[in-house]
Design a protein around this motif. Structure first.
Motif, PDB file in Angstrom:
ATOM      1  N   ALA A 110      53.454  40.086  39.639  1.00  0.00           N
ATOM      2  CA  ALA A 110      52.930  39.358  38.344  1.00  0.00           C
ATOM      3  C   ALA A 110      51.486  40.014  38.161  1.00  0.00           C
ATOM      4  N   THR A 111      50.703  40.303  38.964  1.00  0.00           N
ATOM      5  CA  THR A 111      49.597  40.981  38.710  1.00  0.00           C
ATOM      6  C   THR A 111      49.760  42.464  38.069  1.00  0.00           C
ATOM      7  N   ARG A 141      43.699  33.630  38.832  1.00  0.00           N
ATOM      8  CA  ARG A 141      42.874  34.046  37.590  1.00  0.00           C
ATOM      9  C   ARG A 141      41.668  33.614  37.801  1.00  0.00           C
ATOM     10  N   TYR A 142      41.459  32.170  38.247  1.00  0.00           N
ATOM     11  CA  TYR A 142      40.012  31.515  38.613  1.00  0.00           C
ATOM     12  C   TYR A 142      39.030  32.377  39.323  1.00  0.00           C
ATOM     13  N   ARG A 143      39.549  33.100  40.499  1.00  0.00           N
ATOM     14  CA  ARG A 143      38.487  33.725  41.140  1.00  0.00           C
ATOM     15  C   ARG A 143      38.114  35.122  40.664  1.00  0.00           C
ATOM     16  N   SER A 144      38.771  35.363  39.793  1.00  0.00           N
ATOM     17  CA  SER A 144      38.568  36.720  39.199  1.00  0.00           C
ATOM     18  C   SER A 144      37.760  36.806  37.847  1.00  0.00           C
ATOM     19  N   GLY A 145      37.646  35.391  37.395  1.00  0.00           N
ATOM     20  CA  GLY A 145      36.978  35.308  36.148  1.00  0.00           C
ATOM     21  C   GLY A 145      37.697  35.800  34.858  1.00  0.00           C
ATOM     22  N   THR A 147      39.736  38.205  35.096  1.00  0.00           N
ATOM     23  CA  THR A 147      40.266  39.731  35.106  1.00  0.00           C
ATOM     24  C   THR A 147      41.479  39.820  35.493  1.00  0.00           C
ATOM     25  N   PHE A 148      41.994  39.161  36.453  1.00  0.00           N
ATOM     26  CA  PHE A 148      43.584  39.390  36.991  1.00  0.00           C
ATOM     27  C   PHE A 148      44.212  38.007  36.751  1.00  0.00           C
TER      28      PHE A 148
END
Length: 365
Positions: A110-111, A141-145, A147-148
């Motif tokens: 998925a990433t 998604r949350y932890r990467s702001g 970005t991922f």
């Protein structure tokens, strides 16, 4: 010894009668999905075939969609993935018996922009993948702001009672995941819903867990739109209008509620409104509270154990939002706080008789 044998025979007879009653009510519950899909041509499908058709259409329309899991290449133990290997080749493949590896691999796909559709053979065995789902997929998604993202991931799993599965093949595990921001949890209760909701999950930007009630794989049959369509996530459906009490369930339990509603209507003149929640995370607060504000009473039923089951969340929120409209305390009719039994499954499950008794007691409160 003779008394024990008679008890077992009575339990088995109760289970057979319950199964027969459930099959008789399948067609009465869901005339709903056609209007939602706004479809033309339809054909009769059971829930297993509807899932299979959704997977075929998802892989037809998206060449980055992949289906994988234990034994999926030959069609899976429930035959939901039949024909995928023959048609899509390496995009459908078997994996080792390693649930954390299946979900972890799906997150990685998925990433990288793929659309992984992972199967956990039984929801009871999803626990080894719990960390991957809760700490990785849900938070990526949350932890990467932003970005991922692992948002293209869908995890399918058969769940719930099957009639003879016992404590390792009949569990309802949905409440473990409704506590996790970042996931969506979906449970269909009919073939048309299974197809439309699964296609919605596959296209959704969030990782989704799609629990398929295995009891309904072959027993639930209805007309399903032939073409590709989606049913919005997060929207409950009113299956039966009523004025005296709101009944809420999901999956196979919806059919039990429909039978109970008809029973008390015929015997007592009680008017039940039946809601199929369909999506548990996020759940449709507006539809539920609107119904309870109208009827003044609430009954929630699910196969999972009573303590900390998802019904508690519904009751808590309804008590807060509808307190001044309630005519009776909200009630839950659920599985027992024990491991799922085998021969005593009919006594464990919240059947029609238990629901009927709770309806009458709540209306007469």
């Amino acid at each position: 010894m003779h008394t024990h044998v008679r008890q077992l025979q009575q339990v088995q007879q109760q289970h057979q009668q319950q199964g027969q009653q459930q099959r008789q009510q399948q067609h009465a519950v869901h005339s709903l999905s056609m209007s939602e899909a706004q479809a033309g041509d339809t054909k009769p499908l059971n829930l297993c075939n509807a899932v299979n058709e959704a997977l075929h259409q998802a892989m037809d329309s998206n060449d980055k969609a992949l289906v994988f899991g234990e034994d999926v290449a030959f069609g899976g133990v429930f035959r939901c993935t039949v024909g995928l290997l023959e048609r899509y080749g390496r995009r459908c493949f078997n994996t080792p018996l390693c649930e954390q590896g299946i979900v972890g691999f799906g997150i990685g796909l998925a990433t990288q922009g793929y659309t992984p559709i992972a199967e956990i053979q039984f929801a009871d065995y999803i626990y080894p993948a719990f960390d991957q789902l809760v700490n990785e997929a849900a938070k990526y998604r949350y932890r990467s702001g932003g970005t991922f993202t692992a948002g293209g991931l869908t995890v399918r799993a058969p769940y719930g009672a099957v009639g003879h599965g016992g404590h390792y093949h009949s569990q309802s595990v949905e409440s473990f995941f409704t506590h996790v921001p970042g996931l969506k949890v979906v449970v269909p209760s009919s073939p048309a819903q299974a197809k439309g909701l699964l296609l919605s999950c596959i296209q959704d930007p969030d990782p989704c867990i799609f629990f398929e009630p295995k009891m309904l794989y072959r027993t639930s049959v209805e007309e399903v739109p032939v073409g590709e369509y989606t049913i919005p996530l997060g929207q409950a459906q009113v299956l039966r209008e009523g004025a005296d009490i709101t009944l809420i369930g999901w999956g196979a339990q919806v059919h039990v509620l429909a039978q109970a509603a008809q029973a008390v209507a015929d015997a007592d003149g009680i008017s039940c409104e039946v809601l199929d929640l369909r999506t548990l995370l996020p759940w449709d607060v507006q539809a539920v509270t609107a119904s309870v504000n109208k009827t003044g009473r609430l009954l929630v039923s699910h196969e999972a154990p009573l303590s900390s089951g998802f019904g508690a969340e519904l009751v808590a929120e309804v008590s807060r939002r509808c307190f001044l409209r309630l005519e009776a305390p909200p009630v839950r009719v659920c599985g027992s706080d024990t491991p799922f039994p085998l021969v005593f499954e009919p006594l464990y499950l919240p059947g029609v008789e238990r629901v009927v008794d709770a309806i009458r007691a709540t209306v007469r409160f």
